[in-house]
Design a protein around this motif. Structure first.
Motif, PDB file in Angstrom:
ATOM      1  N   LEU A  38       0.825  -1.204   0.000  1.00  0.00           N
ATOM      2  CA  LEU A  38       0.000   0.000   0.000  1.00  0.00           C
ATOM      3  C   LEU A  38       0.862   1.257   0.000  1.00  0.00           C
ATOM      4  O   LEU A  38       1.968   1.262   0.534  1.00  0.00           O
ATOM      5  N   THR A  77      -1.097   7.156   0.703  1.00  0.00           N
ATOM      6  CA  THR A  77      -2.287   7.834   0.183  1.00  0.00           C
ATOM      7  C   THR A  77      -3.469   6.892  -0.002  1.00  0.00           C
ATOM      8  O   THR A  77      -4.589   7.351  -0.232  1.00  0.00           O
ATOM      9  N   GLU A  78      -3.240   5.589   0.109  1.00  0.00           N
ATOM     10  CA  GLU A  78      -4.327   4.619  -0.027  1.00  0.00           C
ATOM     11  C   GLU A  78      -4.965   4.255   1.310  1.00  0.00           C
ATOM     12  O   GLU A  78      -5.939   3.501   1.355  1.00  0.00           O
TER      13      GLU A  78
END
Length: 219
Positions: free
Chosen positions: A47, A50-51
């Motif tokens: 990941l 920002t996710e």
């Protein structure tokens, strides 16, 4: 993430379980250890920051430097991602690490050593994910006695139990919070199941930090 006491830890949580986790023991160095640790667990979880849906950190009680390092990092990541920064107390994280069946049937008291002659007490009712109220400061011999068998956690747990033998404390052998349990509490806060707590430092007593003499206020 957590840097409140004598451990730095980070974890990525999704769909009810931990995708990646890292920890390093030590009473100092959280400010240095946490950034690469967070980068590592994000990489292993596949990941980008920002996710994430949220970023969480322990707000205290705990050491001034470790708390501020973890919270500054959490707030920075949350700001970059445009997502909430969620706070979790030391006691909430410790209680969340206990088996559900055990903490569901007993109150949990978390006691943190201030290193200044006092302990900070957080109380959670059976099965609760959030502390009842703000931590309270007590000298070791003034910690109240529980009215029923109570699970005792935190880095001052052994000292509190030794000072109050036969008063209903059940030592759980759990001294330090961990990011995996922080995530479990934060996920419930994000879902609305537990009241929200901002990722801001929780100070029960003034930090033991002296200003340089040139910065001291004048009468």
């Amino acid at each position: 993430m957590d840097g409140a006491l004598a451990r730095a830890s980070a974890a990525v949580w999704a769909d009810g379980h931990v995708l990646a986790h890292a920890a390093a023991e030590g009473a100092r160095g959280q400010a240095v250890a946490l950034p690469p640790m967070v980068a590592d667990v994000l990489r292993r979880a596949g990941l980008l920051a920002t996710e994430l849906d949220a970023v969480a950190a322990v707000v205290g009680p705990g050491g001034f430097t470790g708390l501020r390092a973890a919270l500054a990092l959490a707030q920075g990541l949350a700001l970059a991602a445009g997502k909430p920064a969620i706070g979790v107390t030391t006691g909430e994280a410790l209680a969340a690490a206990l088996p559900d069946a055990v903490r569901g049937s007993h109150p949990v008291w978390s006691v943190t050593d201030t290193r200044r002659g006092r302990v900070l007490l957080e109380r959670l009712v059976p099965g609760a994910w959030a502390a009842e109220a703000m931590p309270q400061a007590f000298t070791l011999d003034a910690v109240p006695h529980p009215e029923e068998p109570t699970l005792l956690v935190g880095d001052a747990a052994e000292a509190v139990a030794a000072a109050s033998p036969g008063h209903g404390f059940i030592l759980m052998g759990l001294a330090l919070p961990d990011a995996a349990a922080v995530a479990a509490v934060a996920a419930r806060r994000l879902s609305g199941a537990v009241r929200m707590l901002p990722a801001l430092p929780l100070y029960v007593e003034p930090p033991a930090v002296r200003l340089p003499s040139s910065e001291l206020p004048h009468a």
